[in-house]
Design a protein around this motif. Sequence first.
Motif, PDB file in Angstrom:
ATOM      1  N   MET A   1       0.821  -1.182   0.000  1.00 55.12           N
ATOM      2  CA  MET A   1       0.000   0.000   0.000  1.00 55.12           C
ATOM      3  C   MET A   1       0.871   1.253   0.000  1.00 55.12           C
ATOM      4  N   LYS A   2       2.005   1.178   0.687  1.00 57.22           N
ATOM      5  CA  LYS A   2       2.893   2.337   0.752  1.00 57.22           C
ATOM      6  C   LYS A   2       3.455   2.663  -0.633  1.00 57.22           C
ATOM      7  N   LEU A   3       3.922   1.645  -1.350  1.00 54.39           N
ATOM      8  CA  LEU A   3       4.467   1.876  -2.682  1.00 54.39           C
ATOM      9  C   LEU A   3       3.394   2.403  -3.629  1.00 54.39           C
ATOM     10  N   CYS A   4       2.209   1.869  -3.526  1.00 52.28           N
ATOM     11  CA  CYS A   4       1.095   2.324  -4.351  1.00 52.28           C
ATOM     12  C   CYS A   4       0.822   3.811  -4.078  1.00 52.28           C
ATOM     13  N   SER A   5       0.807   4.199  -2.836  1.00 52.31           N
ATOM     14  CA  SER A   5       0.563   5.601  -2.480  1.00 52.31           C
ATOM     15  C   SER A   5       1.643   6.519  -3.031  1.00 52.31           C
ATOM     16  N   GLU A   6       2.896   6.082  -2.949  1.00 57.93           N
ATOM     17  CA  GLU A   6       4.001   6.895  -3.469  1.00 57.93           C
ATOM     18  C   GLU A   6       3.875   7.077  -4.982  1.00 57.93           C
ATOM     19  N   ILE A   7       3.593   6.001  -5.671  1.00 59.75           N
ATOM     20  CA  ILE A   7       3.477   6.054  -7.126  1.00 59.75           C
ATOM     21  C   ILE A   7       2.272   6.886  -7.536  1.00 59.75           C
ATOM     22  N   ARG A   8       1.172   6.744  -6.842  1.00 57.78           N
ATOM     23  CA  ARG A   8      -0.030   7.528  -7.147  1.00 57.78           C
ATOM     24  C   ARG A   8       0.239   9.010  -6.988  1.00 57.78           C
ATOM     25  N   ALA A   9       0.977   9.382  -5.949  1.00 60.21           N
ATOM     26  CA  ALA A   9       1.288  10.794  -5.727  1.00 60.21           C
ATOM     27  C   ALA A   9       2.067  11.375  -6.909  1.00 60.21           C
ATOM     28  N   GLU A  10       2.882  10.553  -7.546  1.00 61.08           N
ATOM     29  CA  GLU A  10       3.673  10.998  -8.690  1.00 61.08           C
ATOM     30  C   GLU A  10       2.872  11.004  -9.989  1.00 61.08           C
ATOM     31  N   ARG A  11       1.926  10.072 -10.142  1.00 58.65           N
ATOM     32  CA  ARG A  11       1.315   9.841 -11.442  1.00 58.65           C
ATOM     33  C   ARG A  11      -0.177  10.078 -11.559  1.00 58.65           C
ATOM     34  N   GLU A  12      -0.917  10.132 -10.485  1.00 59.88           N
ATOM     35  CA  GLU A  12      -2.369  10.081 -10.596  1.00 59.88           C
ATOM     36  C   GLU A  12      -2.976  11.299 -11.273  1.00 59.88           C
ATOM     37  N   ARG A  13      -2.308  12.409 -11.304  1.00 58.60           N
ATOM     38  CA  ARG A  13      -2.867  13.612 -11.921  1.00 58.60           C
ATOM     39  C   ARG A  13      -2.738  13.618 -13.449  1.00 58.60           C
ATOM     40  N   ARG A  14      -1.924  12.722 -13.975  1.00 65.07           N
ATOM     41  CA  ARG A  14      -1.795  12.632 -15.436  1.00 65.07           C
ATOM     42  C   ARG A  14      -3.039  11.954 -15.996  1.00 65.07           C
ATOM     43  N   LEU A  15      -3.739  12.649 -16.856  1.00 59.06           N
ATOM     44  CA  LEU A  15      -4.954  12.085 -17.437  1.00 59.06           C
ATOM     45  C   LEU A  15      -4.644  10.812 -18.214  1.00 59.06           C
ATOM     46  N   PHE A  16      -5.484   9.842 -18.032  1.00 58.53           N
ATOM     47  CA  PHE A  16      -5.431   8.554 -18.720  1.00 58.53           C
ATOM     48  C   PHE A  16      -4.185   7.738 -18.397  1.00 58.53           C
ATOM     49  N   SER A  17      -3.512   8.048 -17.299  1.00 58.80           N
ATOM     50  CA  SER A  17      -2.400   7.201 -16.858  1.00 58.80           C
ATOM     51  C   SER A  17      -2.991   5.992 -16.128  1.00 58.80           C
ATOM     52  N   GLN A  18      -2.166   4.998 -15.878  1.00 60.17           N
ATOM     53  CA  GLN A  18      -2.628   3.801 -15.183  1.00 60.17           C
ATOM     54  C   GLN A  18      -3.165   4.150 -13.798  1.00 60.17           C
ATOM     55  N   CYS A  19      -2.462   5.009 -13.069  1.00 58.64           N
ATOM     56  CA  CYS A  19      -2.891   5.359 -11.711  1.00 58.64           C
ATOM     57  C   CYS A  19      -4.171   6.195 -11.721  1.00 58.64           C
ATOM     58  N   TRP A  20      -4.296   7.102 -12.678  1.00 62.11           N
ATOM     59  CA  TRP A  20      -5.493   7.927 -12.780  1.00 62.11           C
ATOM     60  C   TRP A  20      -6.722   7.038 -12.971  1.00 62.11           C
ATOM     61  N   GLY A  21      -6.617   6.089 -13.896  1.00 58.09           N
ATOM     62  CA  GLY A  21      -7.739   5.187 -14.148  1.00 58.09           C
ATOM     63  C   GLY A  21      -8.023   4.286 -12.962  1.00 58.09           C
ATOM     64  N   CYS A  22      -6.979   3.803 -12.340  1.00 59.13           N
ATOM     65  CA  CYS A  22      -7.122   2.914 -11.189  1.00 59.13           C
ATOM     66  C   CYS A  22      -7.885   3.613 -10.065  1.00 59.13           C
TER      67      CYS A  22
END
Length: 56
Positions: A1-22
């Motif tokens: 969960m920690k790694l997921c949170s770190e990666i999401r913080a870096e990537r989730e704002r990019r539209l249509f990225s894997q984390c954004w969709g997830c």
Amino acid sequence: MKLCSEIRAERERRLFSQCWGCVRFSKGDFAKMCASSRDDFRGCSLVNARFDEGQK
């Protein structure tokens, strides 16, 4: 969960990225996110890559 949170913080704002969709389709419920989708809780490809880097 920690790694997921770190990666999401870096990537989730990019539209249509894997984390954004997830995050969007799981509505923030970790049990429905890509990182917890496998039976062995190994994680999504991004989490796996980050974990493997840390093991070196």
